[in-house]
Design a protein around this motif. Structure first.
Motif, PDB file in Angstrom:
ATOM      1  N   ARG A   7       0.989  -1.241  -0.142  1.00  0.00           N
ATOM      2  CA  ARG A   7      -0.026  -0.054   0.116  1.00  0.00           C
ATOM      3  C   ARG A   7       0.932   1.110  -0.023  1.00  0.00           C
ATOM      4  N   CYS A   8       2.058   1.157   0.872  1.00  0.00           N
ATOM      5  CA  CYS A   8       2.841   2.437   0.769  1.00  0.00           C
ATOM      6  C   CYS A   8       3.502   2.607  -0.466  1.00  0.00           C
ATOM      7  N   LEU A   9       3.784   1.239  -1.156  1.00  0.00           N
ATOM      8  CA  LEU A   9       4.538   1.152  -2.422  1.00  0.00           C
ATOM      9  C   LEU A   9       3.632   2.025  -3.600  1.00  0.00           C
ATOM     10  N   PHE A  10       2.383   1.762  -3.526  1.00  0.00           N
ATOM     11  CA  PHE A  10       1.490   2.309  -4.394  1.00  0.00           C
ATOM     12  C   PHE A  10       1.610   3.813  -4.126  1.00  0.00           C
ATOM     13  N   PHE A  11       1.593   4.245  -3.061  1.00  0.00           N
ATOM     14  CA  PHE A  11       1.980   5.848  -2.844  1.00  0.00           C
ATOM     15  C   PHE A  11       3.080   6.470  -3.292  1.00  0.00           C
ATOM     16  N   LEU A  12       4.247   5.830  -3.440  1.00  0.00           N
ATOM     17  CA  LEU A  12       5.641   5.973  -3.957  1.00  0.00           C
ATOM     18  C   LEU A  12       5.347   5.851  -5.212  1.00  0.00           C
ATOM     19  N   ASP A  13       4.617   4.854  -5.861  1.00  0.00           N
ATOM     20  CA  ASP A  13       4.522   4.649  -7.328  1.00  0.00           C
ATOM     21  C   ASP A  13       4.031   5.780  -7.938  1.00  0.00           C
ATOM     22  N   ILE A  14       2.806   6.432  -7.390  1.00  0.00           N
ATOM     23  CA  ILE A  14       2.358   7.445  -7.870  1.00  0.00           C
ATOM     24  C   ILE A  14       3.032   8.935  -7.789  1.00  0.00           C
ATOM     25  N   LEU A  15       3.681   9.068  -6.697  1.00  0.00           N
ATOM     26  CA  LEU A  15       4.430  10.018  -6.498  1.00  0.00           C
ATOM     27  C   LEU A  15       5.692  10.204  -7.487  1.00  0.00           C
ATOM     28  N   PHE A  16       6.272   9.006  -7.699  1.00  0.00           N
ATOM     29  CA  PHE A  16       7.445   8.859  -8.480  1.00  0.00           C
ATOM     30  C   PHE A  16       6.729   9.369  -9.992  1.00  0.00           C
ATOM     31  N   LEU A  17       5.727   8.698 -10.421  1.00  0.00           N
ATOM     32  CA  LEU A  17       5.334   8.900 -11.770  1.00  0.00           C
ATOM     33  C   LEU A  17       5.009  10.452 -11.878  1.00  0.00           C
ATOM     34  N   GLY A  18       4.322  11.174 -10.822  1.00  0.00           N
ATOM     35  CA  GLY A  18       3.921  12.333 -10.819  1.00  0.00           C
ATOM     36  C   GLY A  18       5.166  13.398 -11.175  1.00  0.00           C
ATOM     37  N   LEU A  19       6.351  13.089 -10.232  1.00  0.00           N
ATOM     38  CA  LEU A  19       7.500  13.910 -10.584  1.00  0.00           C
ATOM     39  C   LEU A  19       8.186  13.608 -11.973  1.00  0.00           C
ATOM     40  N   LEU A  20       8.054  12.556 -12.204  1.00  0.00           N
ATOM     41  CA  LEU A  20       8.834  12.289 -13.619  1.00  0.00           C
ATOM     42  C   LEU A  20       7.863  12.898 -14.617  1.00  0.00           C
ATOM     43  N   TYR A  21       6.804  12.518 -14.608  1.00  0.00           N
ATOM     44  CA  TYR A  21       5.713  13.185 -15.914  1.00  0.00           C
ATOM     45  C   TYR A  21       5.725  14.479 -15.940  1.00  0.00           C
ATOM     46  N   THR A  22       5.808  15.105 -14.721  1.00  0.00           N
ATOM     47  CA  THR A  22       5.765  16.668 -14.807  1.00  0.00           C
ATOM     48  C   THR A  22       7.144  17.392 -14.825  1.00  0.00           C
ATOM     49  N   ALA A  23       8.288  16.675 -15.189  1.00  0.00           N
ATOM     50  CA  ALA A  23       9.538  17.259 -15.090  1.00  0.00           C
ATOM     51  C   ALA A  23       9.668  18.267 -15.926  1.00  0.00           C
ATOM     52  N   LYS A  24       9.073  18.809 -16.840  1.00  0.00           N
ATOM     53  CA  LYS A  24       9.062  19.710 -17.778  1.00  0.00           C
ATOM     54  C   LYS A  24       8.097  20.910 -17.545  1.00  0.00           C
ATOM     55  N   PHE A  25       7.435  20.529 -16.648  1.00  0.00           N
ATOM     56  CA  PHE A  25       6.306  21.592 -16.107  1.00  0.00           C
ATOM     57  C   PHE A  25       6.958  22.730 -15.443  1.00  0.00           C
ATOM     58  N   PRO A  26       6.306  23.939 -15.331  1.00  0.00           N
ATOM     59  CA  PRO A  26       6.670  25.128 -14.538  1.00  0.00           C
ATOM     60  C   PRO A  26       6.635  24.632 -13.175  1.00  0.00           C
ATOM     61  N   LYS A  27       7.775  25.001 -12.338  1.00  0.00           N
ATOM     62  CA  LYS A  27       7.837  24.451 -10.737  1.00  0.00           C
ATOM     63  C   LYS A  27       7.506  25.664  -9.808  1.00  0.00           C
ATOM     64  N   ARG A  28       6.805  25.057  -8.877  1.00  0.00           N
ATOM     65  CA  ARG A  28       6.681  26.332  -7.721  1.00  0.00           C
ATOM     66  C   ARG A  28       8.107  26.632  -7.173  1.00  0.00           C
ATOM     67  N   SER A  29       8.101  27.669  -6.392  1.00  0.00           N
ATOM     68  CA  SER A  29       9.001  28.248  -5.743  1.00  0.00           C
ATOM     69  C   SER A  29       9.847  27.185  -4.817  1.00  0.00           C
ATOM     70  N   HIS A  30      11.072  27.195  -4.764  1.00  0.00           N
ATOM     71  CA  HIS A  30      11.891  26.298  -3.821  1.00  0.00           C
ATOM     72  C   HIS A  30      11.522  24.750  -4.299  1.00  0.00           C
ATOM     73  N   TYR A  31      11.646  24.547  -5.445  1.00  0.00           N
ATOM     74  CA  TYR A  31      11.029  23.244  -5.987  1.00  0.00           C
ATOM     75  C   TYR A  31      11.797  21.813  -5.019  1.00  0.00           C
ATOM     76  N   PRO A  32      13.237  22.262  -5.134  1.00  0.00           N
ATOM     77  CA  PRO A  32      13.995  20.755  -4.356  1.00  0.00           C
ATOM     78  C   PRO A  32      13.378  20.848  -3.038  1.00  0.00           C
ATOM     79  N   LEU A  33      13.207  21.798  -2.388  1.00  0.00           N
ATOM     80  CA  LEU A  33      13.042  21.630  -0.746  1.00  0.00           C
ATOM     81  C   LEU A  33      11.301  21.198  -0.797  1.00  0.00           C
ATOM     82  N   ARG A  34      10.568  21.637  -1.643  1.00  0.00           N
ATOM     83  CA  ARG A  34       9.218  21.245  -1.808  1.00  0.00           C
ATOM     84  C   ARG A  34       9.037  19.586  -2.001  1.00  0.00           C
ATOM     85  N   ALA A  35       9.829  19.222  -3.056  1.00  0.00           N
ATOM     86  CA  ALA A  35      10.020  17.949  -3.464  1.00  0.00           C
ATOM     87  C   ALA A  35      10.392  17.039  -2.189  1.00  0.00           C
TER      88      ALA A  35
END
Length: 426
Positions: A7-35
């Motif tokens: 169940r926790c892996l499912f969360f990590l899967d979605i989070l990983f896909l989200g950060l990968l697939y939005t890599a070219k999108f505009p980021k919010r301020s302080h993106y590394p810290l937010r991530a």
């Protein structure tokens, strides 16, 4: 314990896909810290949520509700983490979230086909490896071409069909299969087929939105061309009047002998530079070619024009202005980048050929001509906001039942257009 980890892996899967697939999108301020905070805090919340659903009710209805709420909670926790890091609209986030979900589901189905529904360490490693392969493959084939501005056009009616499919096709179906311990290869193949269809549907939505945006841009360009034609026509008329008046004044000065003859000749040459009217038998084409001829003179580009435009008199003046204007603007832009004066030449030929009007535009270029679906691909980095000129040319040629072809021979670009030749009254 393994159920909790998955169940926790499912969360990590979605989070990983989200950060990968939005890599070219505009980021919010302080993106590394937010991530970093999204991963840490999100995982902590995910573990707490997974602990609440680490059991198995005995009633089917309760089990379906139990599993659906459990996985939806993990999903929204991951989606909120992505949304807190990337600049995008809420509906865009939900659309992409569906993409994340079905990508994860497809990777899970592939892993289950390979080793079965094994809730153990081997199954955990296989699920991770499968997700990496599927995610990177989809990113390379499709996701890297997705542009964030196009996704801003997404609204609720675009997202709801995918969500219905997600809830019915995945949540309920998986929960039902989990209750009855359905782990056959046939089941996972069917699930993989559903995932593939929905992912294809999601990408089709994106392509449709892209075409809508492109068509709107082309229509806007054509509207602007209509206004530019009217402005250019008025400017040319005013310039012709001023040139006529100036010539009259020069004759008066010459007769009175008030100004030196050499100065008068310089004045005449200056007037002639602005009074070079191209005559083709088509007033709209005359306005455009006269304007482009003056631009070529100012940029020290040779412009040779042999045009008989009487057969195109039936075309709307704004359409004619946009069609030839886009072609000549591209030719001028390519030619002015050249350093060899002998190559700074543009040749335009318009002539009647057996009931058609043949148009041939030729210019040198230093860039290779790359074609996609028969049209040149813009050489500018910002492809999202460029390259509409040739698309509008194609639409205009098709509107009048003609043909448009782009070719390159060595360092010479050729544009061929074949348009029906009819008088203005038809």
């Amino acid at each position: 314990m393994m159920s909790f980890l998955f169940r926790c892996l499912f969360f990590l899967d979605i989070l990983f896909l989200g950060l990968l697939y939005t890599a070219k999108f505009p980021k919010r301020s302080h993106y590394p810290l937010r991530a970093a905070l999204a991963c840490i805090v999100g995982l902590a919340v995910s573990c707490g949520w997974a602990a609440l659903f680490d059991g198995k009710p005995q009633l089917l209805g309760l089990y379906l509700l139990y599993e659906s709420v459990g996985f939806l909670g993990q999903f929204f926790i991951a989606l909120f983490c992505v949304y807190s890091c990337v600049q995008m609209q809420p509906w865009t986030c939900l659309y992409l979230g569906t993409f994340f979900w079905f990508t994860q589901q497809a990777s899970y189905s592939i892993a289950s086909i390979l080793i079965g529904n094994s809730i153990n360490f081997r199954g955990l490693i296989t699920s991770i490896a499968s997700l990496l392969v599927v995610a990177l493959l989809l990113y390379w084939l499709f996701v890297r071409y997705i542009e964030a501005p196009i996704l801003e056009r997404i609204h609720s009616h675009t997202v709801f069909p995918s969500w219905i499919l997600m809830l019915l096709g995945c949540l309920v179906l998986n929960s039902y299969a989990g209750f009855y311990n359905e782990t056959s290869c046939t089941y996972y193949l069917a699930l993989l087929l559903i995932d593939t269809v929905v992912l294809f549907y999601q990408y089709t939505i994106y392509q449709t939105l892209g075409l809508e945006r492109e068509n709107e841009t082309v229509r806007l360009l054509l509207t602007q061309s209509s206004k530019q034609y009217q402005i250019a026509k008025q400017n040319m008329e005013q310039v012709n009047i001023k040139c006529h008046d100036l010539r009259h004044q020069i004759r008066l000065f010459r007769g009175a002998g008030r100004i030196d003859e050499s100065v008068l000749k310089e004045m005449e040459q200056a007037v002639d530079a602005y009074d070079i009217t191209v005559k083709t038998g088509n007033p709209a084409l005359d306005v455009l070619l006269t304007e482009k001829n003056q631009i070529c003179r100012s940029k020290q580009i040779g412009f040779t024009c042999m045009a008989d435009g009487k057969g195109l008199a039936y075309m709307e003046p704004a359409d004619l202005y946009a069609l030839f204007g886009n072609a000549l603007e591209n030719a001028i832009e390519a030619t002015e980048q050249l350093t060899d004066p002998a190559q700074k030449q543009i040749v335009l030929t318009v002539r009647p050929v057996e009931g058609f009007c043949s148009v041939h535009l030729q210019n040198y270029t230093k860039e290779p001509l790359r074609l996609e679906n028969g049209l040149p691909v813009t050489s500018k980095q910002d492809r999202l906001n460029h390259g509409f000129g040739t698309r509008s040319m194609q639409l205009l040629v098709e509107k009048y039942g003609g043909e448009l072809t782009f070719q390159q021979e060595a360092d010479v670009v050729n544009i061929y257009m074949l348009l029906p030749s009819r008088p203005a009254s038809e």
